[in-house]
Design a protein around this motif. Structure first.
Motif, PDB file in Angstrom:
ATOM      1  N   PHE A  82      21.698  25.887  48.674  1.00 59.43           N
ATOM      2  CA  PHE A  82      23.085  25.892  47.709  1.00 59.43           C
ATOM      3  C   PHE A  82      23.459  26.961  46.607  1.00 59.43           C
ATOM      4  O   PHE A  82      24.426  27.133  46.039  1.00 59.43           O
ATOM      5  CB  PHE A  82      22.674  24.511  47.029  1.00 59.43           C
ATOM      6  CG  PHE A  82      22.963  23.513  48.023  1.00 59.43           C
ATOM      7  CD1 PHE A  82      24.052  23.045  48.703  1.00 59.43           C
ATOM      8  CD2 PHE A  82      21.931  22.609  48.148  1.00 59.43           C
ATOM      9  CE1 PHE A  82      24.028  22.256  49.559  1.00 59.43           C
ATOM     10  CE2 PHE A  82      21.874  21.353  48.958  1.00 59.43           C
ATOM     11  CZ  PHE A  82      23.092  21.129  49.746  1.00 59.43           C
ATOM     12  N   SER A  83      22.320  27.696  46.340  1.00 59.05           N
ATOM     13  CA  SER A  83      22.671  28.653  45.380  1.00 59.05           C
ATOM     14  C   SER A  83      22.960  30.088  45.819  1.00 59.05           C
ATOM     15  O   SER A  83      23.175  31.298  45.298  1.00 59.05           O
ATOM     16  CB  SER A  83      21.461  28.625  44.328  1.00 59.05           C
ATOM     17  OG  SER A  83      20.123  29.044  45.068  1.00 59.05           O
ATOM     18  N   ASN A  84      22.554  30.289  46.903  1.00 63.14           N
ATOM     19  CA  ASN A  84      23.112  31.660  47.758  1.00 63.14           C
ATOM     20  C   ASN A  84      24.205  31.616  48.915  1.00 63.14           C
ATOM     21  O   ASN A  84      24.407  30.368  49.240  1.00 63.14           O
ATOM     22  CB  ASN A  84      21.833  32.364  48.507  1.00 63.14           C
ATOM     23  CG  ASN A  84      20.758  32.396  47.207  1.00 63.14           C
ATOM     24  OD1 ASN A  84      20.973  33.213  46.356  1.00 63.14           O
ATOM     25  ND2 ASN A  84      19.368  32.239  47.559  1.00 63.14           N
ATOM     26  N   PRO A  85      24.947  32.678  49.148  1.00 60.25           N
ATOM     27  CA  PRO A  85      25.933  32.712  50.031  1.00 60.25           C
ATOM     28  C   PRO A  85      25.155  31.755  51.523  1.00 60.25           C
ATOM     29  O   PRO A  85      24.168  32.207  51.928  1.00 60.25           O
ATOM     30  CB  PRO A  85      26.075  33.995  50.347  1.00 60.25           C
ATOM     31  CG  PRO A  85      25.782  34.622  49.013  1.00 60.25           C
ATOM     32  CD  PRO A  85      24.603  33.909  48.595  1.00 60.25           C
ATOM     33  N   LEU A  86      26.176  31.082  52.141  1.00 51.61           N
ATOM     34  CA  LEU A  86      25.620  30.669  53.310  1.00 51.61           C
ATOM     35  C   LEU A  86      25.258  31.397  54.378  1.00 51.61           C
ATOM     36  O   LEU A  86      24.386  31.108  55.361  1.00 51.61           O
ATOM     37  CB  LEU A  86      26.891  29.800  53.763  1.00 51.61           C
ATOM     38  CG  LEU A  86      27.186  28.186  53.281  1.00 51.61           C
ATOM     39  CD1 LEU A  86      28.349  27.651  53.806  1.00 51.61           C
ATOM     40  CD2 LEU A  86      25.931  27.519  53.294  1.00 51.61           C
ATOM     41  N   GLU A  91      29.349  18.682  50.606  1.00 53.49           N
ATOM     42  CA  GLU A  91      29.409  20.169  50.408  1.00 53.49           C
ATOM     43  C   GLU A  91      30.239  20.606  49.165  1.00 53.49           C
ATOM     44  O   GLU A  91      30.192  21.939  48.913  1.00 53.49           O
ATOM     45  CB  GLU A  91      29.816  20.908  51.656  1.00 53.49           C
ATOM     46  CG  GLU A  91      28.928  20.717  52.762  1.00 53.49           C
ATOM     47  CD  GLU A  91      29.571  21.126  54.130  1.00 53.49           C
ATOM     48  OE1 GLU A  91      30.420  21.785  54.395  1.00 53.49           O
ATOM     49  OE2 GLU A  91      29.108  20.737  55.250  1.00 53.49           O
ATOM     50  N   ALA A  92      30.868  19.722  48.548  1.00 50.77           N
ATOM     51  CA  ALA A  92      31.690  20.173  47.388  1.00 50.77           C
ATOM     52  C   ALA A  92      30.701  20.632  46.216  1.00 50.77           C
ATOM     53  O   ALA A  92      31.079  21.524  45.325  1.00 50.77           O
ATOM     54  CB  ALA A  92      32.402  18.965  46.786  1.00 50.77           C
ATOM     55  N   LYS A  93      29.373  20.175  46.422  1.00 52.00           N
ATOM     56  CA  LYS A  93      28.396  20.874  45.018  1.00 52.00           C
ATOM     57  C   LYS A  93      28.194  22.173  45.527  1.00 52.00           C
ATOM     58  O   LYS A  93      27.625  22.684  44.305  1.00 52.00           O
ATOM     59  CB  LYS A  93      27.242  19.839  45.220  1.00 52.00           C
ATOM     60  CG  LYS A  93      26.308  20.148  46.384  1.00 52.00           C
ATOM     61  CD  LYS A  93      25.451  18.876  46.630  1.00 52.00           C
ATOM     62  CE  LYS A  93      24.836  19.024  48.011  1.00 52.00           C
ATOM     63  NZ  LYS A  93      23.592  17.839  47.947  1.00 52.00           N
ATOM     64  N   ILE A  94      28.238  22.683  46.767  1.00 59.15           N
ATOM     65  CA  ILE A  94      27.889  24.175  46.608  1.00 59.15           C
ATOM     66  C   ILE A  94      28.565  25.340  45.792  1.00 59.15           C
ATOM     67  O   ILE A  94      27.735  25.998  45.158  1.00 59.15           O
ATOM     68  CB  ILE A  94      27.907  24.427  48.307  1.00 59.15           C
ATOM     69  CG1 ILE A  94      27.166  23.579  49.157  1.00 59.15           C
ATOM     70  CG2 ILE A  94      27.566  26.065  48.843  1.00 59.15           C
ATOM     71  CD1 ILE A  94      27.444  23.965  50.671  1.00 59.15           C
ATOM     72  N   ASP A 139      30.813  29.362  41.485  1.00 54.91           N
ATOM     73  CA  ASP A 139      32.328  29.275  42.010  1.00 54.91           C
ATOM     74  C   ASP A 139      33.060  28.252  41.383  1.00 54.91           C
ATOM     75  O   ASP A 139      34.520  28.653  41.274  1.00 54.91           O
ATOM     76  CB  ASP A 139      32.280  29.643  43.276  1.00 54.91           C
ATOM     77  CG  ASP A 139      31.587  31.014  43.972  1.00 54.91           C
ATOM     78  OD1 ASP A 139      31.525  31.865  43.031  1.00 54.91           O
ATOM     79  OD2 ASP A 139      30.881  30.868  44.944  1.00 54.91           O
ATOM     80  N   ALA A 140      32.630  27.146  41.180  1.00 49.80           N
ATOM     81  CA  ALA A 140      33.473  26.113  40.629  1.00 49.80           C
ATOM     82  C   ALA A 140      32.804  25.794  39.331  1.00 49.80           C
ATOM     83  O   ALA A 140      31.528  25.785  39.407  1.00 49.80           O
ATOM     84  CB  ALA A 140      33.780  25.089  41.674  1.00 49.80           C
TER      85      ALA A 140
END
Lengths: 274, 441
Positions: A40-44, B278-281, B287-288
């Protein structure tokens, strides 16, 4: 020599397609090896900052994947050969035994493919409840066999029709009974079709979700697909564990495909023969 | 040949018998079906296997996979304290649970007690006479003393108490404190301030709000609070109850605002196809800056290893008094066709789940605080739960996808989604909703 550019283009084409097919597998694999925080904290598309191979062990043990895979394997091992045997016997009867109502019966069976699962859920639940087969392997296997027969018959009837009648005549002259003809002549000749069906039926049974989620509710009887859904919560999903589970669940299907793949295309060809 | 065939048949017969035995030992089988009542509830065998010599009762209990770790030890304790009662728990994923319940209701095979959501999601069962009305039981057992008023109100449907509340959830804006601080933004207290916060964030390259619009309900959380702002509590409730026509200026203003926010890029690109989970990502990655979530989001933050100190909470500024927050309950519904003994055992169990001493003992196992009891336990590890609880105490309204009839919920989602995708103008969306509501009426 002239063929060289076409060959290069062909290879570029198939390599591109291969990559397109591999991208989801790549994401699946790197996600399976990440921690939730990393995901969740790094790019997918970033590689894992630390590789968590223990996710597979966790999915296998704590995520109960070992139980779900055992259940799916058990159901598939019973359902696939039994379903193919039933369909093959029916296809044999319709194609080799000069059966008067061959076409109407064939259409009747094939029409089964047009019936959506959803329309049958309620009557099936009532039937299985009355038979005390709700939440049992046996109940689910019966339903799977029933829904699997039309497609298996489509493939096998097409293939059986392509087997020369002279083989039957020769067998009968040698004193072969109907069942003897089926087991000793037709089934061995139909190996490619059977192998194709084993792959497709195994895949369909292994991946089936809708019926399994309705007819199985006990955790210790759940199949792989319904089990993997357990990683999806009401408000969150444990993606790394889920992806680990998905990767583990693919292995048996891959194994079945590798074993039977040499017959696969050959078998499909039979279905379109008149 | 015949020998081979016979052996083959024997092998299959043996396997089938074995599988039957195997599945029969699960202990979770739906045996003991009460055909007369049409309920799939429990074995009413007259084994006097308990200490009191009374009949044993088996309660079939269906809930979500999520709840399994929480319920397992609670059920064990409950069974130890109530000899003669056996709880057979079966769990499914969220959608599978909904589907399973609907099929069971249609086929007369519902369990004794099941998890459900409030409002119109769970109302199908009382509407069709499938649940036990707990009104008398609640009066006799001092529910007004035990449970929060909001929780009891939210399990009520057409004068019936349709279930035992197990959780009470309010929705609030979770925001990134660090981003707000960096950009010198104060927590907004008015609607205009909220809009200017979004504008500032956007100007500084941060998407103001992260939404997962895939199923409609995540976007709905914004649509409904904007509607609350323009309509005010009274008119909004009338619209939701279809006492007022949806061909209303406030509905138009709501849809225009939604459209404006979308066009200004206040939501992430392509959010309409994003899964809500996935909205939490983008929120975690910075980024949000905001998400509209419930008290469970604290548990997500912990599980996703995010820094809790970076997150704050405020109510969406509707600028009305009371400042109501969207809310919903979850509950356990009891089978109205089960026998009296089964119903009694089921209600006892449902109440036991949120009993203070049980919550105290298994506090780490509960996934969904705050619990619906008065003065319920709130964990230090989930600080925003208390904040949301406080916001809820000021006022609450039932979340739209549980308040509107389910036929209209899909229309509500369709209207807002089509505005986002440009398939409908706000005016067309108003007409569409007005017609749909009129047709339903």
């Amino acid at each position: 020599m002239k063929k060289q550019p076409a060959r290069v283009l062909f290879y570029i084409f198939i390599i591109t397609f291969g990559l397109v097919w591999l991208i989801p597998v790549f994401f699946l694999t790197i996600t399976a090896l990440k921690s939730n925080g990393d995901l969740f904290s790094n790019p997918l598309y970033a590689l894992p900052s630390k590789y968590h191979f223990e996710n597979f062990i966790e999915a296998f043990n704590e995520g109960n994947m070992i139980v779900y895979m055992r259940n799916s394997a058990f159901i598939s091992i019973i359902k696939v050969p039994l379903g193919i045997l039933v369909a093959a016997l029916a296809a044999f009867g319709l194609t080799r035994l000069s059966f008067k109502w061959e076409k109407p019966f064939y259409i009747f069976f094939i029409l089964g493919m047009t019936i959506p699962f959803q329309a049958c859920l309620v009557p099936l639940v009532i039937m299985l409840t009355k038979a005390n087969l709700m939440n049992t392997y046996v109940g689910l296997i019966f339903i799977y066999i029933g829904f699997g027969i039309p497609f298996a018959m489509l493939i096998l009837t097409g293939f059986f029709k392509g087997i020369p009648r002279e083989l039957d005549d020769a067998a009968r002259i040698d004193g072969c009974s109907d069942l003897g003809l089926f087991f000793r002549i037709i089934l061995p000749v139909a190996k490619p079709a059977i192998a194709t069906l084993i792959i497709m039926d195994f895949l369909a049974t292994w991946n089936e979700f809708l019926l399994a989620q309705i007819f199985i509710s006990s955790d210790n009887l759940k199949t792989v697909t319904t089990g993997i859904m357990s990683f999806t919560g009401e408000y969150s999903t444990d993606y790394p564990l889920m992806m680990s589970g998905v990767l583990l669940s693919v292995l048996p299907v891959l194994l079945v495909y590798i074993i039977f793949q040499k017959h696969f295309v050959k078998g499909l060809g039979g279905a379109v023969k008149g | 040949m015949k020998k081979n065939l016979l052996s083959l048949l024997l092998v299959f017969a043996t396997i089938l018998v074995l599988t039957a035995c195997n599945s029969g030992t699960s202990g979770d089988q739906s045996d003991g079906v009460d055909q007369s009542s049409g309920s799939n509830s429990s074995d009413q065998s007259s084994d006097s296997g308990n200490d009191n010599g009374s009949e044993s009762v088996t309660v079939e209990f269906w809930t979500l996979d999520d709840d399994k770790p929480m319920y397992e030890p609670i059920i064990e304790d409950f069974e130890n304290e109530n000899s003669g009662i056996t709880i057979n728990m079966s769990t499914r994923a969220v959608d599978a649970h909904k589907e399973g319940l609907k099929v069971a209701a249609s086929s007369g095979t519902l369990p004794t007690v099941w998890f459900n959501w409030g409002g119109t999601l769970g109302s199908f069962y009382p509407e069709n006479g499938l649940t036990l009305d707990l009104t008398e039981y609640a009066e006799a057992n001092d529910w007004s003393e035990k449970y929060q008023e909001a929780a009891v109100n939210l399990v009520e449907y057409e004068g019936q108490l349709t279930g035992v509340p197990t959780s009470l959830n309010g929705l609030a804006i979770f925001y990134r404190k660090d981003i707000f601080e960096e950009q010198g933004i104060e927590v907004p207290t008015t609607f205009d301030e909220f809009e200017s916060v979004m504008a500032t964030l956007k100007d500084n390259g941060v998407t103001p709000i992260s939404v997962g619009g895939k199923f409609g309900w995540h976007t709905m959380r914004f649509t409904e609070v904007v509607l609350e702002h323009f309509a005010g509590p009274e008119l909004k409730d009338s619209l939701i109850n279809i006492d007022e026509s949806w061909d209303n200026e406030v509905v138009l203003k709501t849809y225009e605002k939604l459209n404006e926010w979308n066009e200004k890029g206040y939501f992430p690109n392509g959010f309409i196809t994003t899964d809500p989970s996935e909205a939490k990502i983008p929120f975690y990655s910075g980024d949000a800056a905001m998400v509209l979530e419930g008290p469970w989001f604290d548990s997500n933050i912990i599980a996703d290893e995010f820094d809790m100190d970076k997150v704050g909470v405020f109510a969406f500024p509707t600028e009305h008094n009371p400042q109501r927050v969207s809310s919903f309950v979850e509950m356990l519904q009891i089978n109205g066709s089960a026998t009296e003994a089964e119903q009694e055992a089921a209600v006892k169990f449902a109440e036991y789940v949120t009993a203070p001493e049980v919550v105290e003992k298994y506090q780490d196992g509960y996934r969904n605080f705050p619990l619906p009891r008065k003065n319920g336990l709130i964990l230090e590890s989930t600080p925003h739960v208390a904040d949301i609880n406080e916001l809820m105490s000021e006022g609450n309204f039932l979340i739209t996808d549980q308040a509107l009839p389910q036929e209209l919920v899909t229309k509500f989602f369709e209207a807002q989604d089509k505005i986002i995708t440009g398939e409908m103008t706000p005016e067309e969306a108003v007409d569409f909703m007005a017609e749909s509501a009129e047709e339903f009426k």
